[in-house]
Design a protein around this motif. Structure first.
Motif, PDB file in Angstrom:
ATOM      1  N   UNK A 112       0.839  -1.191   0.000  1.00  0.00           N
ATOM      2  CA  UNK A 112       0.000   0.000   0.000  1.00  0.00           C
ATOM      3  C   UNK A 112       0.876   1.244   0.000  1.00  0.00           C
ATOM      4  N   UNK A 113       0.367   2.296  -0.642  1.00  0.00           N
ATOM      5  CA  UNK A 113       1.078   3.582  -0.636  1.00  0.00           C
ATOM      6  C   UNK A 113       0.963   4.178   0.763  1.00  0.00           C
ATOM      7  N   UNK A 114       2.099   4.611   1.303  1.00  0.00           N
ATOM      8  CA  UNK A 114       2.106   5.264   2.609  1.00  0.00           C
ATOM      9  C   UNK A 114       1.770   6.738   2.395  1.00  0.00           C
ATOM     10  N   UNK A 115       0.609   7.153   2.867  1.00  0.00           N
ATOM     11  CA  UNK A 115       0.128   8.510   2.621  1.00  0.00           C
ATOM     12  C   UNK A 115       0.602   9.512   3.668  1.00  0.00           C
ATOM     13  N   UNK A 116       1.133   9.024   4.787  1.00  0.00           N
ATOM     14  CA  UNK A 116       1.648   9.923   5.826  1.00  0.00           C
ATOM     15  C   UNK A 116       2.686   9.167   6.650  1.00  0.00           C
TER      16      UNK A 116
END
Length: 192
Positions: free
Chosen positions: A89-93
């Motif tokens: 998953x893309x780490x958004x923070x």
């Protein structure tokens, strides 16, 4: 007391002289707190009365610096957890707790997770470090992060990060959808 005990006691007390001071406090008031100190004390007591941050600072089971952190709430699909564990998953923070005290880390983690959840961010990365050089015990901050993350209702799952994202010194965290995202999801599925 036996006579031997009394003799030993009297021997030990032979050079002791009685103090002739009855006053407990300094009559000049030099040791009384200043007005500024009293104001700070009152402010601190008021802050302690209500703290919405419920993350526990009590006893923690210590983890080793190279232990894997792994947690998944009931109901989280195995495939979703596997993708989190594999860093798909893309780490958004990202939150960096390195160099913070436990009190600072506790406040930062609590605020960060609440803010991310409110903003609809689903996957985050927490850098807590490995704590190899922590004194007196290694991995204190990592241990507390592993204790705190499951206490947060917004956290669905967490797992030690892969090496490119920090390895044992970082943790992937999956957050639940916020109220707006849940509403959008319900509407999307009702239209089908």
């Amino acid at each position: 007391m036996h006579d031997d005990d009394l003799d030993i006691f009297l021997q030990e007390m032979a050079g002791v002289k009685r103090l002739n001071v009855d006053a407990i406090a300094d009559p000049n008031g030099e040791h009384n707190p200043s007005l500024a100190q009293l104001a700070r004390r009152k402010a601190a007591e008021q802050e302690m009365e209500y703290d919405p941050n419920y993350l526990s600072m009590e006893y923690v089971d210590l983890v080793a610096p190279d232990d894997v952190i792994a947690y998944k709430k009931d109901g989280v699909q195995d495939g979703v957890y596997k993708n989190l564990r594999l860093g798909k998953y893309q780490m958004d923070a990202t939150l960096n707790l390195l160099g913070k005290t436990l009190v600072e880390a506790r406040a930062a983690l609590y605020s960060f997770i609440a803010d991310c959840h409110q903003r609809g961010i689903r996957t985050v990365l927490i850098h807590h470090g490995m704590g190899r050089d922590s004194k007196p015990h290694p991995a204190i901050l990592k241990s507390y992060c592993f204790k705190w993350l499951p206490q947060l209702p917004e956290v669905l799952a967490c797992h030690t990060a892969l090496k490119p994202h920090g390895g044992y010194a970082a943790t992937y965290v999956l957050l639940q959808k916020n109220a707006e995202q849940k509403r959008e999801n319900r509407e999307r599925h009702q239209k089908k």
